[in-house]
Design a protein around this motif. Structure first.
Motif, PDB file in Angstrom:
ATOM      1  N   PHE A  69      14.696 -55.315   6.272  1.00  0.00           N
ATOM      2  CA  PHE A  69      13.685 -54.276   6.099  1.00  0.00           C
ATOM      3  C   PHE A  69      12.605 -54.498   7.150  1.00  0.00           C
ATOM      4  O   PHE A  69      11.986 -55.562   7.186  1.00  0.00           O
ATOM      5  CB  PHE A  69      13.094 -54.330   4.691  1.00  0.00           C
ATOM      6  CG  PHE A  69      12.061 -53.286   4.437  1.00  0.00           C
ATOM      7  CD1 PHE A  69      10.742 -53.623   4.187  1.00  0.00           C
ATOM      8  CD2 PHE A  69      12.397 -51.942   4.466  1.00  0.00           C
ATOM      9  CE1 PHE A  69       9.780 -52.654   3.958  1.00  0.00           C
ATOM     10  CE2 PHE A  69      11.445 -50.960   4.239  1.00  0.00           C
ATOM     11  CZ  PHE A  69      10.136 -51.315   3.990  1.00  0.00           C
ATOM     12  N   VAL A  70      12.408 -53.522   8.000  1.00  0.00           N
ATOM     13  CA  VAL A  70      11.418 -53.608   9.054  1.00  0.00           C
ATOM     14  C   VAL A  70      10.247 -52.702   8.700  1.00  0.00           C
ATOM     15  O   VAL A  70      10.408 -51.478   8.604  1.00  0.00           O
ATOM     16  CB  VAL A  70      12.001 -53.209  10.420  1.00  0.00           C
ATOM     17  CG1 VAL A  70      10.932 -53.357  11.506  1.00  0.00           C
ATOM     18  CG2 VAL A  70      13.217 -54.053  10.755  1.00  0.00           C
ATOM     19  N   LYS A  71       9.101 -53.316   8.508  1.00  0.00           N
ATOM     20  CA  LYS A  71       7.922 -52.559   8.098  1.00  0.00           C
ATOM     21  C   LYS A  71       7.174 -52.037   9.312  1.00  0.00           C
ATOM     22  O   LYS A  71       6.902 -52.770  10.254  1.00  0.00           O
ATOM     23  CB  LYS A  71       6.999 -53.460   7.260  1.00  0.00           C
ATOM     24  CG  LYS A  71       7.612 -53.864   5.927  1.00  0.00           C
ATOM     25  CD  LYS A  71       6.714 -54.802   5.163  1.00  0.00           C
ATOM     26  CE  LYS A  71       6.868 -56.224   5.685  1.00  0.00           C
ATOM     27  NZ  LYS A  71       6.137 -57.212   4.841  1.00  0.00           N
ATOM     28  N   ALA A  72       6.843 -50.745   9.251  1.00  0.00           N
ATOM     29  CA  ALA A  72       6.129 -50.110  10.367  1.00  0.00           C
ATOM     30  C   ALA A  72       4.649 -50.482  10.375  1.00  0.00           C
ATOM     31  O   ALA A  72       4.107 -50.887   9.341  1.00  0.00           O
ATOM     32  CB  ALA A  72       6.285 -48.604  10.270  1.00  0.00           C
TER      33      ALA A  72
ATOM     34  N   ASN B  40      23.337 -48.195   7.480  1.00  0.00           N
ATOM     35  CA  ASN B  40      22.126 -47.580   6.962  1.00  0.00           C
ATOM     36  C   ASN B  40      22.415 -47.098   5.547  1.00  0.00           C
ATOM     37  O   ASN B  40      23.554 -46.768   5.216  1.00  0.00           O
ATOM     38  CB  ASN B  40      21.692 -46.422   7.866  1.00  0.00           C
ATOM     39  CG  ASN B  40      21.233 -46.903   9.217  1.00  0.00           C
ATOM     40  OD1 ASN B  40      22.010 -47.026  10.146  1.00  0.00           O
ATOM     41  ND2 ASN B  40      19.960 -47.232   9.321  1.00  0.00           N
TER      42      ASN B  40
ATOM     43  N   THR C 234      16.048 -50.972  10.007  1.00  0.00           N
ATOM     44  CA  THR C 234      16.197 -51.219   8.571  1.00  0.00           C
ATOM     45  C   THR C 234      17.592 -50.796   8.134  1.00  0.00           C
ATOM     46  O   THR C 234      17.981 -49.639   8.258  1.00  0.00           O
ATOM     47  CB  THR C 234      15.141 -50.430   7.784  1.00  0.00           C
ATOM     48  OG1 THR C 234      13.843 -50.943   8.107  1.00  0.00           O
ATOM     49  CG2 THR C 234      15.382 -50.543   6.283  1.00  0.00           C
TER      50      THR C 234
ATOM     51  N   SER D  34      12.584 -59.451   5.424  1.00  0.00           N
ATOM     52  CA  SER D  34      11.557 -58.437   5.625  1.00  0.00           C
ATOM     53  C   SER D  34      10.639 -58.880   6.746  1.00  0.00           C
ATOM     54  O   SER D  34      10.093 -59.990   6.709  1.00  0.00           O
ATOM     55  CB  SER D  34      10.757 -58.237   4.324  1.00  0.00           C
ATOM     56  OG  SER D  34       9.774 -57.256   4.494  1.00  0.00           O
TER      57      SER D  34
ATOM     58  N   GLN E 293       7.865 -57.466  10.215  1.00  0.00           N
ATOM     59  CA  GLN E 293       7.026 -56.408  10.765  1.00  0.00           C
ATOM     60  C   GLN E 293       7.699 -55.845  12.025  1.00  0.00           C
ATOM     61  O   GLN E 293       8.414 -56.557  12.741  1.00  0.00           O
ATOM     62  CB  GLN E 293       5.649 -56.947  11.133  1.00  0.00           C
ATOM     63  CG  GLN E 293       4.780 -57.353   9.945  1.00  0.00           C
ATOM     64  CD  GLN E 293       4.314 -56.154   9.143  1.00  0.00           C
ATOM     65  OE1 GLN E 293       4.256 -56.187   7.919  1.00  0.00           O
ATOM     66  NE2 GLN E 293       3.962 -55.081   9.827  1.00  0.00           N
ATOM     67  N   GLU E 294       7.434 -54.600  12.265  1.00  0.00           N
ATOM     68  CA  GLU E 294       7.934 -53.960  13.482  1.00  0.00           C
ATOM     69  C   GLU E 294       7.448 -54.757  14.696  1.00  0.00           C
ATOM     70  O   GLU E 294       6.294 -55.186  14.750  1.00  0.00           O
ATOM     71  CB  GLU E 294       7.417 -52.528  13.539  1.00  0.00           C
ATOM     72  CG  GLU E 294       8.239 -51.602  14.405  1.00  0.00           C
ATOM     73  CD  GLU E 294       7.870 -50.141  14.189  1.00  0.00           C
ATOM     74  OE1 GLU E 294       6.689 -49.862  13.924  1.00  0.00           O
ATOM     75  OE2 GLU E 294       8.775 -49.285  14.288  1.00  0.00           O
TER      76      GLU E 294
ATOM     77  N   SER F 230      12.067 -55.634  16.865  1.00  0.00           N
ATOM     78  CA  SER F 230      12.636 -54.760  15.835  1.00  0.00           C
ATOM     79  C   SER F 230      11.829 -53.476  15.647  1.00  0.00           C
ATOM     80  O   SER F 230      10.624 -53.430  15.910  1.00  0.00           O
ATOM     81  CB  SER F 230      12.730 -55.513  14.513  1.00  0.00           C
ATOM     82  OG  SER F 230      11.455 -55.882  14.060  1.00  0.00           O
ATOM     83  N   ARG F 231      12.535 -52.462  15.182  1.00  0.00           N
ATOM     84  CA  ARG F 231      11.943 -51.151  14.919  1.00  0.00           C
ATOM     85  C   ARG F 231      12.231 -50.767  13.470  1.00  0.00           C
ATOM     86  O   ARG F 231      13.170 -51.280  12.871  1.00  0.00           O
ATOM     87  CB  ARG F 231      12.548 -50.116  15.857  1.00  0.00           C
ATOM     88  CG  ARG F 231      12.454 -50.465  17.319  1.00  0.00           C
ATOM     89  CD  ARG F 231      13.359 -49.585  18.149  1.00  0.00           C
ATOM     90  NE  ARG F 231      13.304 -49.936  19.567  1.00  0.00           N
ATOM     91  CZ  ARG F 231      14.159 -49.487  20.480  1.00  0.00           C
ATOM     92  NH1 ARG F 231      15.132 -48.657  20.123  1.00  0.00           N
ATOM     93  NH2 ARG F 231      14.047 -49.865  21.739  1.00  0.00           N
ATOM     94  N   ALA F 232      11.463 -49.849  12.956  1.00  0.00           N
ATOM     95  CA  ALA F 232      11.688 -49.391  11.585  1.00  0.00           C
ATOM     96  C   ALA F 232      13.115 -48.875  11.417  1.00  0.00           C
ATOM     97  O   ALA F 232      13.730 -49.028  10.366  1.00  0.00           O
ATOM     98  CB  ALA F 232      10.684 -48.306  11.216  1.00  0.00           C
TER      99      ALA F 232
END
Lengths: 114, 109
Positions: B106-109, B38, B84, B12, B14-15, B79-81
């Motif tokens: 998991f990429v958090k926005a 996905n 994910t 996990s 962050q963006e 990384s981008r959301a």
């Protein structure tokens, strides 16, 4: 060119019934592989067909079967459905040439067994 | 064809951060491939690296291969959301490709 097409996308069956899923590979691809994906077991290899012949088989009971037609389209059949057969069934096509090996997947058929 | 084993199982971030996933395999290979899935969709081929290559780039993806250690890594930069997804490594061959459990990113926005 068109991608891999799987039909139907979603279906609901009851225990004891049977189901047939269809996969149309990318034009020119001669190999079609089938996978079952569940949350508990992940992606599991079912079987692979090349030029109408089953070339490889995974560790699934005989209730799971498949075939490939002369136009490379493939079908898989599951008989006497069990609750545990609920899964996303994915098919993938490839040239079948080992020098390439890239798999092209369809969007899957999501089967729910009640 | 053989199964790769991905590590970590889940990641996990962050963006904007970079994500690194590792893959180990057991025997000699012709090539190694990375796929992305996905949620609830089919897998998408990301990149293929041949056994005689050490590094390969594709957009924001960078794959390395160390045949002496029988390992590969996938780096996703900035990384981008939308990144994910689950990521899988496999040895290519197309005949009986076996997938491991993958790394869930998991990429958090």
């Amino acid at each position: 060119k068109a991608g891999v097409t799987q039909t139907p996308r979603y279906l609901i069956k009851t225990r004891g019934q049977q189901v047939t899923l269809s996969c149309s590979p990318i034009s020119g691809h001669r190999s079609v592989s089938w996978y079952q994906q569940t949350p508990g077991q992940g992606l599991q290899f079912l079987f692979e067909y090349f030029s109408e012949t089953q070339r490889n088989k995974g560790n699934f009971p005989g209730r799971f079967s498949g075939r490939q037609f002369s136009n490379s389209r493939s079908e898989m059949n599951v008989s006497t459905l069990e609750l545990g057969d609920s899964a996303l069934y994915l098919c993938a096509s490839s040239l079948g040439d080992s020098s390439t090996g890239e798999l092209f997947f369809g969007e899957g058929s999501r089967l729910t067994v009640l | 064809s053989q199964q790769g084993e991905e590590d970590p199982q889940a990641l996990s971030i962050q963006e904007g951060e970079n994500a690194t996933m590792n893959c180990s395999y057991k025997t000699s290979i012709n090539n190694l491939q990375w796929y992305r899935q996905n949620s609830g969709r089919g897998l998408v081929h990301l990149i293929l690296i041949r056994s005689n290559e050490r590094e390969k780039h594709s957009g924001r993806l960078r794959v390395t291969l160390d045949t002496s250690k029988k390992s590969s890594s996938l780096l996703i930069t900035a990384s981008r959301a939308a990144d994910t997804a689950s990521y899988f490594c496999v040895e290519g061959g197309g005949f009986k490709t076996i997938f491991g459990a993958g790394t869930r990113l998991f990429v958090k926005a």
